[in-house]
Design a protein around this motif. Structure first.
Motif, PDB file in Angstrom:
ATOM      1  N   ARG A 115      12.121  -3.557 -17.359  1.00 43.06           N
ATOM      2  CA  ARG A 115      13.402  -3.982 -16.584  1.00 43.06           C
ATOM      3  C   ARG A 115      14.449  -4.184 -17.165  1.00 43.06           C
ATOM      4  NH1 ARG A 115      11.187  -4.573 -11.025  1.00 43.06           N
ATOM      5  NH2 ARG A 115       9.029  -4.727 -11.272  1.00 43.06           N
ATOM      6  N   ASP A 116      15.760  -4.272 -16.641  1.00 44.95           N
ATOM      7  CA  ASP A 116      16.972  -4.669 -17.191  1.00 44.95           C
ATOM      8  C   ASP A 116      17.016  -6.079 -16.792  1.00 44.95           C
ATOM      9  OD1 ASP A 116      17.902  -4.733 -14.621  1.00 44.95           O
ATOM     10  OD2 ASP A 116      19.140  -3.003 -14.864  1.00 44.95           O
ATOM     11  N   GLU A 117      18.175  -6.747 -17.275  1.00 42.62           N
ATOM     12  CA  GLU A 117      18.664  -7.974 -17.065  1.00 42.62           C
ATOM     13  C   GLU A 117      18.604  -8.479 -15.662  1.00 42.62           C
ATOM     14  OE1 GLU A 117      20.271  -6.051 -18.982  1.00 42.62           O
ATOM     15  OE2 GLU A 117      20.180  -6.786 -21.240  1.00 42.62           O
ATOM     16  N   GLN A 118      18.877  -7.360 -14.811  1.00 39.95           N
ATOM     17  CA  GLN A 118      19.222  -7.654 -13.435  1.00 39.95           C
ATOM     18  C   GLN A 118      17.559  -7.619 -12.673  1.00 39.95           C
ATOM     19  OE1 GLN A 118      21.691  -5.567 -14.193  1.00 39.95           O
ATOM     20  NE2 GLN A 118      23.257  -7.135 -14.218  1.00 39.95           N
ATOM     21  N   GLY A 119      16.706  -7.381 -13.516  1.00 42.36           N
ATOM     22  CA  GLY A 119      15.161  -6.914 -12.807  1.00 42.36           C
ATOM     23  C   GLY A 119      15.083  -5.692 -12.472  1.00 42.36           C
ATOM     24  N   GLN A 120      15.857  -4.730 -12.480  1.00 43.14           N
ATOM     25  CA  GLN A 120      15.646  -3.273 -12.085  1.00 43.14           C
ATOM     26  C   GLN A 120      14.836  -2.556 -13.163  1.00 43.14           C
ATOM     27  OE1 GLN A 120      16.774  -2.441  -9.126  1.00 43.14           O
ATOM     28  NE2 GLN A 120      17.405  -4.487  -8.847  1.00 43.14           N
TER      29      GLN A 120
END
Length: 629
Positions: free
Chosen positions: A226-231
């Motif tokens: 996941r990326d920093e936004q949780g995606q």
């Protein structure tokens, strides 16, 4: 006129005093050499001059010569700040210059090592241990290789092409079967790429570690990236196969099934299941090989032994299958400040603390340790550190079977202590001088296949001599020995360890800065590291700068600013070690560039005064000139 005479007389008196100070230092060096004559005779002939110089340097550093250094620098003479590799040559040269100022010539003296010989010796010793230097830099790059390099030949080639000169295999992990596959791949790559790569194997040594924990449920958790936004930016790659069938490429997780069921699966098949939390999840098959299949998972899942998978392909004879036996999950012990922990001798599985209904501890957490000998060699009041210093404690009571420890520092939310984590006792003299049974078991393989044996957690010269005797008996005459300096006791004993390891040729030293920082204190690491570099240069001994070099780059793909500076400073060593990580190739490439650039500016402690790369200086000068017209 009278004033000039007085001034001349005063200057002459100062010069005479300085010549006398230098003579004291020279005599101290020669006395130290004479005192250790029996030890010098035991040293290998290729190290004998270096052993003499090491003793000269140790004698010099027993004196505080800072005032003399300042006075010599004021006269434009050598301040003796770069004497490590040629102590007597430096002292004789300065003494001669002062003699010229006094209109007197001191008796001609022959140093043990000249200035040019010092550099030649270090280069020869480094070449003998670590092989030929690459074309663009003098410092070599060593990399700790991961388990997957036993099967991932492509990754190994990319590492060597990026600049890896030496591969480190840690005997604390894997086994002889895996090590042999790693070494076969290295030898194959050397031939195909026409690039040399030394093999160093780390004997585990008497490392004090936590014992096993009580096993938890048999399940694994699988997470997509996941990326920093949780995606979700990338699915998890899950390997489905019969137990024991391994892929020859990198995957994130493995699930065992019956071989017959896996063979039915085809690309495009979808496997539906409910994880251990009852949540609906799905695996999509994207790759099929003879040994198994790879499936993508886009949502975090907890999968246990016996979890049922159902294929949406109605043409399959057997649509359902259960996940086979999974390893037990490890449940760590959570420790907070002022908690108590029992460290016991019996190899019982460790367990977290037990609490009553009010949240009060009624039974403290407990765990065993791997070296029962420590229970007779520690005292109440001494510090104890766990997991590279992440958890610190104080020994409150000592008995024959256990230590009661009060936790003095941990993270605010509690630090997790797991099995096989390091334990440090910096103020305790453990007197662990024998090779461990595991080291003795691993040594025959290591001597047969490695170019260098790295002795971990060495504290005493007797351990070095035992290793050398075993290697001699087994005919491993060309295998180099490296000592890993990682404890306070090893640092205190470094001169004796150097004289011991110099009995065989070639040899080197590794500065293991992680454990060394924990043992000596983070605030003292720079000082300790500096002293090790000084002594090794005096002994013309190759040094490896190890632990956490470009660590976040190797692990996360982007370095910190402090890591770049640290990597630049590492050029003062003869070899720099990187740890494994998913971005290790990128880390090797960056370190290769940094080392090549920095050697233009510095050799060991000496600044190399090339022209300054200040591109803006001339344009500004021209602009100012134009403004005055």
């Amino acid at each position: 006129m009278q004033s000039n005479k007085a001034s001349n007389a005063s200057n002459k008196k100062v010069l005479i005093t300085q010549v006398a100070e230098l003579e004291v230092l020279i005599q101290a060096a020669l006395t130290m050499e004479e005192r250790f004559t029996p030890a010098i005779k035991e040293v290998n002939k290729d190290f004998r001059l270096s052993a003499r110089n090491l003793l000269h340097y140790l004698a010099l550093r027993q004196h505080d010569i800072r005032t003399l250094q300042a006075a010599l620098a004021e006269k434009g003479l050598s301040s003796l700040g770069r004497t490590e590799g040629h102590v007597l040559a430096s002292l004789f040269a300065v003494q001669k210059q002062l003699g010229i100022s006094l209109d007197s010539q001191p008796a001609s003296k022959e140093p043990a090592i000249t200035f040019s010989e010092s550099n030649e010796l270090l280069q020869a010793n480094t070449h003998a241990l670590l092989g030929t230097a690459p074309a663009n830099r003098n410092a070599r790059i060593m990399v700790t290789i991961p388990t997957e390099l036993a099967s991932d030949y492509d990754l190994l080639c990319r590492m060597m092409l990026a600049g890896m000169n030496c591969a480190r295999i840690n005997c604390a992990h894997d086994d002889e079967k895996v090590w042999l596959e790693m070494i076969k791949n290295i030898k194959r790559a050397e031939k195909e790429l026409n690039l040399p790569c030394k093999v160093l194997m780390d004997l585990m040594g008497p490392k004090l570690r936590t014992g096993p924990l009580k096993p938890g449920p048999k399940l694994i958790s699988i997470h997509p990236i996941r990326d920093e936004q949780g995606q979700v930016v990338s699915p998890a790659n899950v390997w489905l196969s019969a137990a024991g069938k391994e892929p020859n490429f990198r995957v994130d997780s493995r699930l065992p099934f019956s071989s017959a069921w896996v063979k039915q699966l085809q690309i495009g098949d979808v496997l539906d299941f409910r994880d251990t939390r009852g949540r609906k999840r799905r695996l999509s098959v994207v790759k099929k090989t003879a040994a198994g299949v790879v499936a993508h998972l886009f949502k975090t899942s907890y999968i246990g032994t016996g979890t049922t998978m159902r294929v949406n392909n109605k043409n399959m004879p057997q649509r359902e299958a259960e996940v086979g036996e999974l390893p037990a999950m490890e449940i760590p012990i959570t420790l907070k400040k002022d908690n108590f922990l029992i460290l016991h001798k019996e190899p019982l599985p460790g367990e977290p603390a037990i609490f009553d209904a009010g949240g009060h501890i009624i039974k403290p957490a407990h765990i065993s340790c791997t070296l029962p000998e420590v229970f007779t060699r520690v005292k109440a009041g001494q510090p104890i550190l766990f997991d590279d210093g992440k958890i610190t404690g104080e020994i409150k009571t000592v008995s024959a079977g256990q230590l009661l420890i009060r936790i003095t520092a941990a993270s605010e939310k509690g630090s997790k202590l797991r099995a096989n984590k390091g334990i440090n006792l910096p103020d305790s003299k453990l007197n662990l001088t024998d090779l461990t049974e595991k080291d003795k078991q691993d040594l025959p393989f290591v001597m047969k296949h490695a170019d260098i044996v790295n002795l971990s957690f060495v504290n005493h010269p007797d351990t070095v001599l035992e290793l050398q005797n075993l290697m001699e008996k087994n005919g491993a005459v060309k295998t180099g020995i490296m000592l890993k300096i990682e404890t306070k006791e090893a640092f205190r004993n470094l001169p004796h360890l150097l004289l011991a390891v110099m009995r065989r040729y070639p040899a080197g030293i590794m500065i293991a800065r992680g454990d060394l920082a924990v043992e000596c204190g983070w605030e003292r690491l720079a000082e300790v590291q500096e002293e090790i570099l000084w002594l090794c240069e005096a002994a013309h001994m190759p040094v490896v700068w190890a632990t956490q070099v470009l660590e976040t780059l190797a692990k996360k793909g982007r370095p910190s600013r402090a890591e770049i500076t640290d990597a630049a400073m590492s050029q003062r060593a003869d070899c720099v070690m990187l740890n494994k990580g998913p971005h290790v190739v990128q880390a090797i490439q960056m370190l290769d560039e940094i080392l090549a650039l920095m050697q233009l500016h510095q050799h060991k402690k000496t600044s190399m005064l090339r022209n300054l790369q200040i591109s803006e200086l001339e344009p500004i000068a021209e602009e100012n000139a134009r403004g005055k017209r």
